[in-house]
Design a protein around this motif. Structure first.
Motif, PDB file in Angstrom:
ATOM      1  N   GLY A  23       0.793  -1.228   0.000  1.00  0.00           N
ATOM      2  CA  GLY A  23       0.000   0.000   0.000  1.00  0.00           C
ATOM      3  C   GLY A  23       0.821   1.271   0.000  1.00  0.00           C
ATOM      4  O   GLY A  23       0.300   2.358  -0.286  1.00  0.00           O
ATOM      5  N   ARG A  24       2.108   1.172   0.307  1.00  0.00           N
ATOM      6  CA  ARG A  24       2.968   2.357   0.356  1.00  0.00           C
ATOM      7  C   ARG A  24       3.632   2.669  -0.989  1.00  0.00           C
ATOM      8  O   ARG A  24       4.426   3.592  -1.098  1.00  0.00           O
ATOM      9  CB  ARG A  24       4.034   2.178   1.433  1.00  0.00           C
ATOM     10  CG  ARG A  24       3.464   2.149   2.860  1.00  0.00           C
ATOM     11  CD  ARG A  24       4.557   2.018   3.889  1.00  0.00           C
ATOM     12  NE  ARG A  24       5.520   3.115   3.798  1.00  0.00           N
ATOM     13  CZ  ARG A  24       6.650   3.174   4.518  1.00  0.00           C
ATOM     14  NH1 ARG A  24       6.933   2.180   5.359  1.00  0.00           N
ATOM     15  NH2 ARG A  24       7.477   4.192   4.387  1.00  0.00           N
ATOM     16  N   GLU A  27       0.342   1.856  -7.596  1.00  0.00           N
ATOM     17  CA  GLU A  27      -0.034   0.605  -8.225  1.00  0.00           C
ATOM     18  C   GLU A  27       0.822   0.286  -9.450  1.00  0.00           C
ATOM     19  O   GLU A  27       1.230  -0.873  -9.654  1.00  0.00           O
ATOM     20  CB  GLU A  27      -1.520   0.641  -8.607  1.00  0.00           C
ATOM     21  CG  GLU A  27      -2.056  -0.657  -9.197  1.00  0.00           C
ATOM     22  CD  GLU A  27      -1.991  -1.837  -8.230  1.00  0.00           C
ATOM     23  OE1 GLU A  27      -2.114  -2.980  -8.691  1.00  0.00           O
ATOM     24  OE2 GLU A  27      -1.810  -1.607  -7.011  1.00  0.00           O
ATOM     25  N   ARG A  30       4.177  -0.874  -8.271  1.00  0.00           N
ATOM     26  CA  ARG A  30       4.057  -2.182  -7.608  1.00  0.00           C
ATOM     27  C   ARG A  30       3.934  -3.296  -8.640  1.00  0.00           C
ATOM     28  O   ARG A  30       4.558  -4.363  -8.510  1.00  0.00           O
ATOM     29  CB  ARG A  30       2.833  -2.189  -6.682  1.00  0.00           C
ATOM     30  CG  ARG A  30       2.747  -3.444  -5.790  1.00  0.00           C
ATOM     31  CD  ARG A  30       1.377  -3.630  -5.206  1.00  0.00           C
ATOM     32  NE  ARG A  30       0.392  -3.917  -6.256  1.00  0.00           N
ATOM     33  CZ  ARG A  30       0.268  -5.103  -6.845  1.00  0.00           C
ATOM     34  NH1 ARG A  30       1.072  -6.102  -6.522  1.00  0.00           N
ATOM     35  NH2 ARG A  30      -0.640  -5.280  -7.769  1.00  0.00           N
TER      36      ARG A  30
END
Length: 342
Positions: A23-24, A27, A30
């Motif tokens: 979550g850090r 997207e 990631r």
């Protein structure tokens, strides 16, 4: 991790964050990191991560004997397999410790107190591991009891219905016409022995039969010696002038060796004597004749024990039920039938 960072075009610290706290990281980044990790076959070093977080991912399973051949002997590997698989799917590893000596008990408590493990699954046995004045319950770790009911002590327990299953099996024999029984007992003081024999006695009472309808044999050998218990019971049976028409065994090992001992002496199973086991050991299907038995739910026992442990680890405040009882089932095979003349 450096290779993943180079391929994804990001800093190593970004890779670390993306894999540990997704979550850090935005997207798109990631996904790029995840694709690079998959392409390179990268697997995060769980041990290093846990050292940094000061949290172990090890769950200890304590065994009361020198190997996994103990207690409800032949079913233990299946229970362990499903326990281990469920824990592994949730990021935990299963370690085994035997508690058959003072040194082993000291080692278990050392692991529990020094943070090497996050929880303990206790298999069988009458007492929890202890050393000196310390007991496992003093370690402030989640404890789950598997196969033995410790709910009265506040320990979540995953068990099978030993009493009810044996009652069902003996009532089936009575319905076939049997009125005389030889019971091959487990070791004295055993939780399983007490539950299963009381189930037999309950069945007799339900059918209006007295306690004299059953001859109890053995009770001095441990479950590790189940094969020998069956041999000794068979020798006693062969020497009887009036032989019972049905033999009920506390464990499959005894039932299997009983069949193998009496058949060479001209005893036909089930024409002369019916045999009922308990456990559901896979080898029972290959006996001659195949063994009628009360099969324990090995898959569900292992999975449920893991689920309870995971629940305790994730939210100790939301306590699971103190006792979960899973049903065994009667497997009807060739070793049981109506007695002669019934």
């Amino acid at each position: 991790m450096s290779d993943v960072a180079r391929l994804a075009g990001v800093a190593t610290s970004t890779v670390s964050r993306a894999l540990a706290i997704p979550g850090r990281v935005n997207e798109a980044t990631r996904r790029r990191i995840a694709a690079a990790a998959e392409q390179l076959g990268y697997i995060p070093n769980a041990a290093a991560r846990n050292l940094r977080a000061c949290r172990s991912t090890n769950i200890m399973a304590t065994l009361p004997g020198p190997s996994t051949i103990f207690g409800v002997a032949q079913i233990i590997p299946a229970v362990v397999q499903n326990l281990s698989a469920t824990l592994s799917e949730n990021g935990f590893d299963l370690l085994f410790c035997n508690r058959d000596s003072p040194a082993a008990q000291r080692h278990i408590l050392g692991q529990a107190f020094d943070g090497s493990v996050r929880g303990v699954v206790v298999f069988g046995a009458a007492a929890l591991p202890s050393y000196g004045r310390r007991s496992l319950t003093d370690a402030d770790l989640p404890i789950v009891s598997l196969l033995v009911d410790r709910s009265a002590a506040g320990i979540p327990s995953i068990i099978t219905n030993d009493h009810g299953a044996m009652r069902e099996g003996v009532l089936h024999l009575i319905a076939l016409g049997h009125r005389s029984f030889l019971y091959v007992a487990g070791p004295p003081g055993s939780y399983h022995e007490a539950e299963r024999f009381s189930g037999l006695v309950d069945a007799l009472a339900t059918a209006g039969l007295s306690g004299q309808a059953v001859i109890r044999h053995g009770g001095r050998l441990g479950f590790n010696d189940g094969l020998q218990a069956g041999v000794e019971a068979a020798q006693t049976y062969l020497a009887m002038e009036r032989r019972p028409t049905a033999v009920v065994c506390c464990a499959d090992d005894a039932a299997i060796s009983f069949i193998g001992t009496v058949r060479p002496h001209g005893v036909a199973v089930p024409d002369d004597v019916s045999i009922l086991g308990f456990d559901g050991a896979a080898v029972g299907a290959f006996c001659d004749p195949p063994l009628t038995t009360l099969a324990q739910p090995t898959r569900d026992l292992g999975i449920r024990a893991a689920e309870v442990m995971l629940q305790l680890l994730k939210n100790a405040a939301a306590a699971p039920p103190l006792k979960t009882t899973l049903p065994s089932r009667l497997l009807l095979r060739g070793s049981t039938g109506a007695p002669k003349g019934a």
